[in-house]
Enzyme design. Structure first.
Site, PDB file in Angstrom:
ATOM      1  N   ARG A 176       1.652 -14.648  17.722  1.00  0.00           N
ATOM      2  CA  ARG A 176       2.837 -13.803  17.528  1.00  0.00           C
ATOM      3  C   ARG A 176       2.800 -13.321  16.085  1.00  0.00           C
ATOM      4  NH1 ARG A 176       6.248 -17.066  14.606  1.00  0.00           N
ATOM      5  NH2 ARG A 176       6.203 -19.316  15.011  1.00  0.00           N
ATOM      6  N   HIS A 219      -0.630   1.581  16.167  1.00  0.00           N
ATOM      7  CA  HIS A 219      -0.818   0.434  17.065  1.00  0.00           C
ATOM      8  C   HIS A 219       0.243   0.451  18.166  1.00  0.00           C
ATOM      9  CE1 HIS A 219      -3.868  -1.133  14.380  1.00  0.00           C
ATOM     10  NE2 HIS A 219      -3.034  -0.995  13.372  1.00  0.00           N
ATOM     11  N   VAL A 277      -0.737 -12.580  10.395  1.00  0.00           N
ATOM     12  CA  VAL A 277      -0.079 -11.558   9.584  1.00  0.00           C
ATOM     13  C   VAL A 277      -0.555 -10.178  10.043  1.00  0.00           C
ATOM     14  CG1 VAL A 277       0.176 -10.612   7.263  1.00  0.00           C
ATOM     15  CG2 VAL A 277       0.217 -13.090   7.629  1.00  0.00           C
ATOM     16  N   TYR A 280      -1.069   4.480  10.644  1.00  0.00           N
ATOM     17  CA  TYR A 280      -1.461   3.505  11.667  1.00  0.00           C
ATOM     18  C   TYR A 280      -0.250   3.258  12.557  1.00  0.00           C
ATOM     19  CZ  TYR A 280      -5.573   2.450   8.807  1.00  0.00           C
ATOM     20  OH  TYR A 280      -6.738   2.539   8.099  1.00  0.00           O
ATOM     21  N   ASP A 317      -2.211  -6.782  15.323  1.00  0.00           N
ATOM     22  CA  ASP A 317      -1.621  -5.440  15.372  1.00  0.00           C
ATOM     23  C   ASP A 317      -1.652  -4.862  16.781  1.00  0.00           C
ATOM     24  OD1 ASP A 317      -0.690  -4.869  12.798  1.00  0.00           O
ATOM     25  OD2 ASP A 317      -2.681  -4.368  12.084  1.00  0.00           O
ATOM     26  N   SER A 346     -10.430  -2.495   8.391  1.00  0.00           N
ATOM     27  CA  SER A 346     -11.081  -3.568   9.141  1.00  0.00           C
ATOM     28  C   SER A 346     -12.000  -4.373   8.235  1.00  0.00           C
ATOM     29  CB  SER A 346     -11.881  -2.979  10.310  1.00  0.00           C
ATOM     30  OG  SER A 346     -11.046  -2.364  11.258  1.00  0.00           O
ATOM     31  N   GLU A 374      -5.860   4.652  13.729  1.00  0.00           N
ATOM     32  CA  GLU A 374      -6.740   3.653  14.333  1.00  0.00           C
ATOM     33  C   GLU A 374      -7.479   4.139  15.574  1.00  0.00           C
ATOM     34  OE1 GLU A 374      -2.746   2.885  16.316  1.00  0.00           O
ATOM     35  OE2 GLU A 374      -3.468   3.414  14.310  1.00  0.00           O
ATOM     36  N   ARG A 400       0.839  -1.192   0.000  1.00  0.00           N
ATOM     37  CA  ARG A 400       0.000   0.000   0.000  1.00  0.00           C
ATOM     38  C   ARG A 400       0.880   1.251   0.000  1.00  0.00           C
ATOM     39  NH1 ARG A 400      -3.519  -1.389   5.257  1.00  0.00           N
ATOM     40  NH2 ARG A 400      -1.514  -2.341   5.804  1.00  0.00           N
ATOM     41  N   LYS A 424       1.717   2.219   7.398  1.00  0.00           N
ATOM     42  CA  LYS A 424       2.093   1.441   8.586  1.00  0.00           C
ATOM     43  C   LYS A 424       3.086   2.200   9.446  1.00  0.00           C
ATOM     44  CE  LYS A 424       0.923  -2.037   9.630  1.00  0.00           C
ATOM     45  NZ  LYS A 424      -0.205  -2.314  10.549  1.00  0.00           N
TER      46      LYS A 424
END
Length: 371
Positions: free
Chosen positions: A279, A96, A298, A94, A270, A134, A118, A15, A75
């Site tokens: 994990r 997290h 993932v 994002y 995440d 989502s 998020e 992305r 990310k």
């Protein structure tokens, strides 16, 4: 404002922070947009597409980060990017953060002002910048579960929807939010036997009504959850507490009772994951086995469908990026309470309660910073 769109560095993350259409809107509003060379290739957006939309394409990530006043990513920054962040710069992506102490410390050390997509949250508790990803992750969860049930992948050999005269796969979805509903809808579309569990009875009623009773719903208690896990061919974890670590609901003991070759997809990874044994994994090495069950964890599932995901992401984020670029971060957040919920760090201060609680770090009131 000078806006930078770097190439993503996370494993198999194709992305990009803005589409060419998004760049065109920002350029038309008088902003200068810098795009790192090749940033859009995975999403089938060429450097020439970006140039035609008004962007300047730069060859160096270092140059882009150095010049950009506002960095728009997908990310979270990786360790090799930590040194590029700086005081006075705004980062929108994002994050997290509750699941990544190293990143939290790097953001604080850099002094960057970070806004996490998020946790941008409207008064009705909806998450407008998380919802499109989502939706994608939920739909993908059912697809990857069906794929990994195949015996060449180590799965049980059960076809998700079965055929006449055989059993359908039993799919358990833990969490009835956007991810959970989308995963359940897709699994039912494959003719699986689908149950959604949640602690919000009104949400379960809404799901049942919206899907005309085709999705079974159950109130989630630890005892009922254990019983449902034991019977399931697939468990999809979709529990989200915005800005906080996900609770570990599916325990190792529960998984030990599952059928050999069952599949668990943890979409909450995440935020640390909602299965005890979860994990993070990558698209290149997506699964591991525990108690003869396959875990798929993932951490950037929508990155596997970057053309769709990049368009959906820009559709959601562009109005907020325009607001920050046009008014400056402080005024934009001060006048938009939903966007203010996304503020995580500024000038070495941690401003989000969930992240502070997760890492035992000092919390500064965002209201004090925003005035």
């Amino acid at each position: 404002m000078i806006i930078g769109v770097p190439r993503e560095m996370k494993n198999s993350e194709n992305r990009v922070g803005l589409t060419a259409a998004g760049v065109h809107e920002l350029s038309g509003a008088g902003h200068q947009v810098l795009v790192e060379a090749g940033a859009g290739a995975g999403a089938q957006i060429t450097d020439e597409d970006f140039r035609a939309a008004g962007a300047a394409v730069v060859d160096s990530a270092d140059e882009l980060w150095e010049r950009a006043e506002l960095v728009v990513k997908v990310k979270e920054p990786l360790p090799e990017e930590y040194g590029r962040m700086r005081h006075g710069q705004v980062l929108m992506t994002y994050l997290h953060l509750a699941a990544d102490r190293d990143l939290a410390e790097a953001l604080l050390a850099s002094g960057v002002t970070s806004i996490a997509y998020e946790t941008v949250q409207r008064p009705d508790r909806s998450l407008p910048l998380l919802a499109p990803m989502s939706t994608i992750a939920g739909r993908l969860a059912a697809q990857v579960a069906a794929y990994h049930l195949m015996s060449p992948l180590g799965g049980s050999g059960v076809l998700m929807g079965g055929v006449p005269g055989t059993d359908e796969a039993k799919v358990l979805v833990v969490g009835g939010g956007v991810v959970g509903e989308q995963a359940a809808m897709m699994a039912r579309g494959l003719h699986a036997d689908v149950t959604v569990m949640d602690v919000d009875v009104s949400r379960l009623a809404q799901i049942s009504t919206m899907h005309h009773g085709e999705l079974f719903t159950r109130y989630s208690t630890s005892l009922d959850l254990a019983e449902q896990v034991a019977q399931a061919d697939v468990v999809i974890g979709s529990v989200l507490i915005p800005g906080r670590r996900a609770p570990k609901l599916v325990t190792d003991e529960m998984v030990a009772t599952m059928k050999p070759g069952s599949v668990l997809v943890d979409v909450a990874i995440d935020q640390g994951g909602c299965f005890e044994n979860s994990r993070p994994t990558t698209h290149q090495d997506p699964t591991f086995t525990v108690h003869d069950s396959i875990y798929y964890c993932v951490a950037n599932m929508p990155g596997s469908v970057p053309v769709t995901a990049t368009k959906a992401l820009t559709n959601a984020t562009l109005p907020y990026v325009m607001k920050v670029a046009g008014s400056g971060w402080h005024e934009a957040l001060r006048t938009d309470p939903a966007l203010a919920q996304g503020l995580h760090t500024h000038d070495g201060q941690l401003l989000h309660a969930g992240s502070a609680e997760a890492h035992g770090l000092e919390l500064t009131s965002a209201e004090r910073v925003l005035g």
